[in-house]
Design an enzyme around this catalytic site. Structure first.
Site, PDB file in Angstrom:
ATOM      1  N   ASP A 474      47.507  31.908  42.301  1.00 45.06           N
ATOM      2  CA  ASP A 474      46.056  30.371  41.717  1.00 45.06           C
ATOM      3  C   ASP A 474      45.653  30.448  40.526  1.00 45.06           C
ATOM      4  O   ASP A 474      45.536  29.479  40.081  1.00 45.06           O
ATOM      5  CB  ASP A 474      45.223  30.253  43.022  1.00 45.06           C
ATOM      6  CG  ASP A 474      44.857  31.384  43.596  1.00 45.06           C
ATOM      7  OD1 ASP A 474      44.486  32.349  43.087  1.00 45.06           O
ATOM      8  OD2 ASP A 474      44.375  31.077  44.647  1.00 45.06           O
TER       9      ASP A 474
HETATM   10  C1  LAN Z   1      39.019  36.286  45.745  1.00 46.27           C
HETATM   11  C2  LAN Z   1      38.257  35.986  45.281  1.00 46.27           C
HETATM   12  C3  LAN Z   1      39.300  34.846  44.444  1.00 46.27           C
HETATM   13  C4  LAN Z   1      39.960  34.476  45.737  1.00 46.27           C
HETATM   14  C5  LAN Z   1      40.662  33.742  44.816  1.00 46.27           C
HETATM   15  C6  LAN Z   1      41.786  33.497  43.975  1.00 46.27           C
HETATM   16  C7  LAN Z   1      40.159  32.478  44.937  1.00 46.27           C
HETATM   17  C8  LAN Z   1      41.760  33.588  46.160  1.00 46.27           C
HETATM   18  O1  LAN Z   1      42.583  31.974  45.750  1.00 46.27           O
HETATM   19  C9  LAN Z   1      42.425  34.386  46.322  1.00 46.27           C
HETATM   20  C10 LAN Z   1      42.420  35.116  46.892  1.00 46.27           C
HETATM   21  C11 LAN Z   1      41.107  35.560  45.330  1.00 46.27           C
HETATM   22  C12 LAN Z   1      41.986  36.518  44.498  1.00 46.27           C
HETATM   23  C13 LAN Z   1      40.367  36.900  46.400  1.00 46.27           C
HETATM   24  C14 LAN Z   1      41.068  38.059  47.548  1.00 46.27           C
HETATM   25  C15 LAN Z   1      39.728  38.396  47.847  1.00 46.27           C
HETATM   26  C16 LAN Z   1      38.590  39.676  46.984  1.00 46.27           C
HETATM   27  C17 LAN Z   1      39.010  40.037  45.974  1.00 46.27           C
HETATM   28  C18 LAN Z   1      37.530  37.877  47.035  1.00 46.27           C
HETATM   29  C19 LAN Z   1      37.300  37.042  48.185  1.00 46.27           C
HETATM   30  C20 LAN Z   1      36.664  38.576  46.258  1.00 46.27           C
HETATM   31  C21 LAN Z   1      36.136  39.933  46.619  1.00 46.27           C
HETATM   32  C22 LAN Z   1      37.819  39.979  47.848  1.00 46.27           C
HETATM   33  C23 LAN Z   1      37.920  41.197  48.012  1.00 46.27           C
HETATM   34  C24 LAN Z   1      38.195  41.453  48.969  1.00 46.27           C
HETATM   35  C25 LAN Z   1      36.197  42.440  48.169  1.00 46.27           C
HETATM   36  C26 LAN Z   1      36.243  43.432  48.780  1.00 46.27           C
HETATM   37  C27 LAN Z   1      36.521  43.454  50.460  1.00 46.27           C
HETATM   38  C28 LAN Z   1      37.687  44.543  50.016  1.00 46.27           C
HETATM   39  C29 LAN Z   1      37.547  44.269  52.312  1.00 46.27           C
HETATM   40  C30 LAN Z   1      38.215  45.318  50.420  1.00 46.27           C
END
Ligand code: LAN
Length: 743
Positions: A474
């Site tokens: 996205d």
């Molecule tokens: C994110 C941040 C962005 C988010 C969007 C782009 C908004 C979404 O549409 C797709 C998924 C994504 C890329 C995403 C996935 C999971 C993340 C990376 C996070 C929420 C930011 C932090 C999170 C990550 C997994 C945190 C670390 C914790 C673990 C359990 C490994």
């Protein structure tokens, strides 16, 4: 003094300390530096005190430190836009609000074109860093250390514990992790706040009841026995890649976290014992540390923390892995650990040591320290990135959930500006946006994609910075959509359209057979792999799953490209959009809504659902025969409207998977609901107007909106802050109302 005077005075005093901090940013990289060579311990103590924060009033900070620093910036508005020929009072209010709102928001844009901001929320990230800094004997600078402590103290719940995230009720994981961190950072166990926390821990069964990730973190400190962990089975990497449960098939975040975890487990990494660690062994458990039967603790998990139960399938796999651990073959173990190290280093190089996220950045640091030592260049490069994850706000210094949300926020800010038809009003802002999108497009593929399970990245856009470099479906679409429209709206801004081809290839490559898109990669494993989720605290983390948000954005991106550049892969794009449409329809719930995986929650995803359907040809209310899915979705949204005309959704929606009303209307939810309804051209004009009135009524004189509840989520259970949302989405909704609805 009135309450307001007291709070203004407090802010002024606080700002006296805040001014010693400066945000550095370059190509999206952002970090805080402290500048006061004369500061001494007394100064640090007073400075920490100035970061006072009333968690009871609202556990979400409002990013005041950064925002206060931008307050004096002046934003140029092109003369033609300073007024608008207006039909009525309400239109005048809308236009004024947009102009004020953007003028304010544009002061926050950094020179490199992105919008820096708070991306905190989870409370388990910072402790991981504190532990690794302790184990590797790499202390934080004094000013940083004092504000890290202050942040954790500010987020203690009234019952003495800490949640998984800032709005959450207390959990064993959150509480033990903060307790240990605060002790490692020098707070005495007799401190009243720690005593309170210590009681919470013991009353809830003690740290033997911490969920698996907590067991892991305590083990690397040596204050929980490795034997009390289920096997992390490093050899899993060496099994045939054809197996559906091979870790190369996991969702990239799980894969990249499991990687260093299995390294630490294989080497049984343990901090050098210290007197303090010995004391902690006595503080965390109900039993005598030496008498604990570690094996029987492996699957203990406090009720406060159990979001998912272990499945029978997990138990079977797990007992195989645990049995193997007793008879392991040294040759295989060494081979596995060597591969893991190679993989870690490849990830480090590909991401310039930023790494995919805050968990693996810190754990990779530990592995590299273990392998190459403190003086190695690799370890130093890791440590240099720690600051990229730290953010300063009025609640102290926190760890962000990523190295920032730079690209994402910039793309949305730009799209709001575009829909407001104000690109030319703010020419400097627009050029800087263009430049940020330009430098952030990913220029190369990962170095050894086949060996390390990577999808080619070139042409995609990341969530944060180009140095991070992992493409996201996205983010790629939002980046591309924005760039295409920006270059159309502003003649002097250009982008070679061949550069979109990589983005298109990436989007086509990552679409799944069922028509949906996941976050980073194509799904590589069957859904049942989720049954092997060991975490207890997270949902949906095993394979990459397709999401309505990512799918909708990808379809919008493909459509935008095809509408403007029909000469490239037109047929494939058409098919992809058609299949995306089936996926979105399939995911719509009976009540017309979609469940949101990345925003809170049904309002977020229903907005995406509607836009995705429209991008794939569904008809809106302005046609003879609006599509039945659109009608259902709008009906759902309207059924959740509050008495005051707003929408307000609690983060509990994400956890329970049923709509939970927030006690108050929220500008962000209201904006999402309105964006969806207006995209569908819903005929209930008065409901939409009332929603806009609600948004206008919440706007502050300076053009900002207040920070309300938390609006982001991941893995079903952990919430995350998106500071930009309180500005961008209200502005976008007003813009849509003003130009594209009711005309
Ligand atoms: C994110 C941040 C962005 C988010 C969007 C782009 C908004 C979404 O549409 C797709 C998924 C994504 C890329 C995403 C996935 C999971 C993340 C990376 C996070 C929420 C930011 C932090 C999170 C990550 C997994 C945190 C670390 C914790 C673990 C359990 C490994």
């Amino acid at each position: 003094m009135t309450n307001q005077q007291t709070s203004e005075l407090q802010t002024t005093i606080a700002e006296n300390y805040w001014q010693y901090w400066r945000l550095v940013s370059d190509k999206g990289r952002q970090y805080w530096v402290f500048e006061n060579p004369e500061a001494d311990d007394e100064f640090f103590a007073k400075m920490a005190d100035s970061f006072t924060f009333d968690k009871v009033a609202n556990s979400n900070s409002a990013d005041l430190v950064y925002r206060a620093q931008c307050a004096s910036r002046k934003i140029y508005i092109a003369a033609d836009f300073r007024s608008f020929p207006l039909a009525n009072e309400f239109e005048k209010d809308c236009y004024t609000s947009m102009l004020n709102g953007f003028q304010y928001y544009n002061t926050l844009q950094a020179e490199d074109g992105h919008w820096p901001g708070d991306y905190g929320g989870p409370l388990f990230l910072l402790p991981g860093l504190v532990f690794v800094s302790y184990i590797t004997k790499t202390p934080f600078d004094k000013p940083v250390e004092s504000l890290l402590k202050q942040y954790m103290l500010n987020h203690q719940n009234q019952d003495g514990g800490w949640g998984l995230h800032i709005e959450g009720r207390s959990t064993m994981f959150g509480t033990v992790m903060q307790y240990v961190s605060l002790r490692l950072l020098g707070i005495d166990k007799s401190d009243a706040r720690l005593e309170h926390a210590g009681r919470w821990i013991k009353e809830n069964g003690g740290a033997t009841h911490i969920p698996p990730w907590g067991k892991f973190y305590l083990s690397i400190l040596g204050i929980y026995e490795w034997n009390g962990n289920d096997s992390l089975f490093p050899e899993l990497w060496m099994l045939s890649r054809q197996l559906p449960f091979h870790p190369g098939r996991y969702w990239c975040h799980s894969r990249m976290v499991y990687l260093p975890m299995s390294y630490c487990y294989g080497h049984r990494i343990k901090a050098e014992p210290t007197a303090l660690l010995e004391e902690l062994k006595n503080e965390l458990y109900v039993e005598d540390f030496d008498k604990i039967k570690w094996r029987s603790c492996r699957q203990l998990c406090a009720e406060t923390d159990t979001h998912e139960d272990l499945t029978n399938l997990f138990k079977v796999f797990n007992s195989v892995a645990n049995t193997y651990e007793n008879v392991k073959i040294p040759f295989l173990r060494n081979k596995a650990l060597a591969f893991i190290l190679e993989y870690i280093e490849s990830e480090d190089r590909d991401t310039n040591y930023v790494d995919i996220g805050p968990v693996n950045q810190v754990l990779n640091s530990l592995c590299i320290w273990h392998q190459y030592g403190k003086e190695s260049t690799q370890f130093k490069k890791h440590v240099d990135r720690w600051k990229d994850y730290l953010w300063l706000a009025e609640d102290g210094m926190k760890m962000n959930g990523y190295n920032g949300s730079q690209l994402w926020d910039t793309a949305f800010a730009a799209q709001a500006l575009i829909e407001a038809k104000l690109v030319k009003a703010f020419p400097e802002t627009s050029s800087k946006i263009h430049s940020y999108l330009d430098v952030s497009q990913i220029k190369r593929d990962p170095e050894d994609s086949k060996r390390f399970f990577r999808t080619p990245s070139k042409g995609g856009w990341p969530f944060s910075t180009v140095e991070h470099g992992w493409p996201i479906t996205d983010c790629t679409s939002e980046g591309m959509k924005t760039m295409i429209q920006l270059c159309k709206d502003e003649e002097h801004l250009n982008f070679d359209d061949k550069r979109y081809h990589g983005a298109i290839d990436y989007l086509l490559r990552t679409q799944n057979e069922n028509g949906g898109w996941g976050s980073y990669e194509e799904s590589r494993a069957p859904d049942w792999l989720e049954k092997l989720n060991p975490s207890r605290i997270f949902t949906g983390i095993m394979p990459e799953h397709p999401y309505v948000e990512c799918s909708s954005a990808s379809m919008q991106g493909l459509k935008k490209f095809n509408d403007n550049f029909p000469g490239y892969k037109a047929e494939e794009i058409k098919t992809a959009i058609k299949n995306g449409n089936s996926f979105i329809k399939d995911k719509q719930r009976n009540d017309g809504s979609w469940y949101g995986s990345w925003g809170v929650c049904f309002t977020y995803a229903t907005w995406f659902g509607i836009e995705g359907l429209l991008a794939s040809g569904a008809s809106a209310y302005d046609s003879e025969n609006p599509s039945k899915e659109i009608v259902k979705a709008c009906k759902f949204l309207l059924s959740k409207k509050k008495a005051d005309g707003s929408w307000g959704e609690s983060f509990e929606s994400c956890v329970t998977k049923e709509y939970v009303q927030h006690s108050d209307g929220q500008v962000v939810n209201t904006a999402w609901a309105l964006l969806g309804l207006m995209a569908a051209q819903h005929p209930d004009k008065s409901a939409i107007k009332r929603g806009i009135e609600f948004i206008l009524s919440r706007q502050q004189d300076n053009g900002d909106w207040p920070q309300e509840g938390i609006s982001g989520v991941f893995n079903g259970n952990c919430m995350i802050t998106y500071t930009a949302y309180r500005n961008v989405f209200p502005l976008w909704a007003i813009a849509r109302y003003f130009h594209n609805y009711n005309k």
